[in-house]
Design a protein around this motif. Sequence first.
Motif, PDB file in Angstrom:
ATOM      1  N   ASP A  80      -4.347   7.927   9.595  1.00 32.89           N
ATOM      2  CA  ASP A  80      -3.131   7.774   9.196  1.00 32.89           C
ATOM      3  C   ASP A  80      -2.901   6.210   9.379  1.00 32.89           C
ATOM      4  O   ASP A  80      -1.906   5.657   8.834  1.00 32.89           O
ATOM      5  CB  ASP A  80      -2.249   8.374  10.224  1.00 32.89           C
ATOM      6  CG  ASP A  80      -2.154   9.963   9.661  1.00 32.89           C
ATOM      7  OD1 ASP A  80      -2.585  10.490   8.642  1.00 32.89           O
ATOM      8  OD2 ASP A  80      -1.913  10.628  10.740  1.00 32.89           O
TER       9      ASP A  80
ATOM     10  N   THR B 215       0.687  -1.343   0.126  1.00 32.42           N
ATOM     11  CA  THR B 215       0.085  -0.021   0.031  1.00 32.42           C
ATOM     12  C   THR B 215       0.981   1.490   0.131  1.00 32.42           C
ATOM     13  O   THR B 215       2.034   1.232   0.673  1.00 32.42           O
ATOM     14  CB  THR B 215      -0.901   0.196   1.323  1.00 32.42           C
ATOM     15  OG1 THR B 215      -0.113   0.050   2.465  1.00 32.42           O
ATOM     16  CG2 THR B 215      -1.984  -1.164   1.065  1.00 32.42           C
TER      17      THR B 215
ATOM     18  N   SER C 251      -4.224   2.248   5.110  1.00 31.93           N
ATOM     19  CA  SER C 251      -3.538   2.656   3.835  1.00 31.93           C
ATOM     20  C   SER C 251      -4.162   1.744   2.763  1.00 31.93           C
ATOM     21  O   SER C 251      -4.917   0.680   2.834  1.00 31.93           O
ATOM     22  CB  SER C 251      -2.027   2.173   3.916  1.00 31.93           C
ATOM     23  OG  SER C 251      -1.707   1.169   4.276  1.00 31.93           O
TER      24      SER C 251
ATOM     25  N   THR D  22      -2.151   6.866   1.835  1.00 29.32           N
ATOM     26  CA  THR D  22      -2.520   6.921   3.025  1.00 29.32           C
ATOM     27  C   THR D  22      -4.168   7.469   3.250  1.00 29.32           C
ATOM     28  O   THR D  22      -4.362   8.427   2.402  1.00 29.32           O
ATOM     29  CB  THR D  22      -1.650   8.080   4.212  1.00 29.32           C
ATOM     30  OG1 THR D  22      -0.432   7.275   4.290  1.00 29.32           O
ATOM     31  CG2 THR D  22      -2.403   7.964   5.614  1.00 29.32           C
ATOM     32  N   ASN D  23      -4.975   6.724   4.119  1.00 29.57           N
ATOM     33  CA  ASN D  23      -6.416   7.390   3.999  1.00 29.57           C
ATOM     34  C   ASN D  23      -6.369   8.881   4.480  1.00 29.57           C
ATOM     35  O   ASN D  23      -5.659   9.033   5.459  1.00 29.57           O
ATOM     36  CB  ASN D  23      -7.042   6.526   4.916  1.00 29.57           C
ATOM     37  CG  ASN D  23      -8.654   6.592   4.734  1.00 29.57           C
ATOM     38  OD1 ASN D  23      -9.022   7.243   5.869  1.00 29.57           O
ATOM     39  ND2 ASN D  23      -9.310   6.051   3.847  1.00 29.57           N
TER      40      ASN D  23
END
Length: 206
Positions: free
Chosen positions: A43, A35, A46, A38-39
């Motif tokens: 944090d 991945t 991912s 980052t969303n």
Amino acid sequence: MTQLIGLFPTPVMRVEGLIGPADVEALAAEVADRTSLTNAYSDLLSHTPVAGDQSETLLSRLGALVLPKVAEFGEVLFGEALSWQIKEIWVNVLEPGGHQAIHTHANSFISGVVYLTEAHPSANIVFHKAIGGSGFIFGNTNPGARINAFNGGKFAMPQTGAGDLVMFPSYLLHEVPVNKGGRRISVAFNAIPDRLDNFGYAIHFS
């Protein structure tokens, strides 16, 4: 005789053990550390990009298993056996303490999740009623109220295992609460049919 009718229910399909243990373990090991995104809201969550070589590999390996079930679920939603395709697919890695904010999936009709690890009960997917569309202005949520399918505002998926598939209509609000267990790896996807025909007014997707 008194009869209680569940009017206009929302379908959610669960397929237990769609992928065998050996394949689940191999896939999880392959994608766990790939991945790169980052969303936006956590944090500790991912994702892989929804396009590219990684997605193509996942699509080819999972498509043969997932697509027949997508078509089966699509027939429930639209009343006809249609030809379906996976529009996009990506990996989610949720670390301890991470969460996924409430959201829907735009520009698709069926969304799904394939679990590559056991999910801690705290991090099971939670579905929500549409906001403002079908609820009373004043509710009755209190310690003495018995919550059921007709008065509840959300539904937590029962325990999911590695290799399980869960599918739902893409418009359905959903989230993943804070993960109080170990690393949770899943593969999410969106699917579209080849066409929809409403009394001769047809639209085609490609």
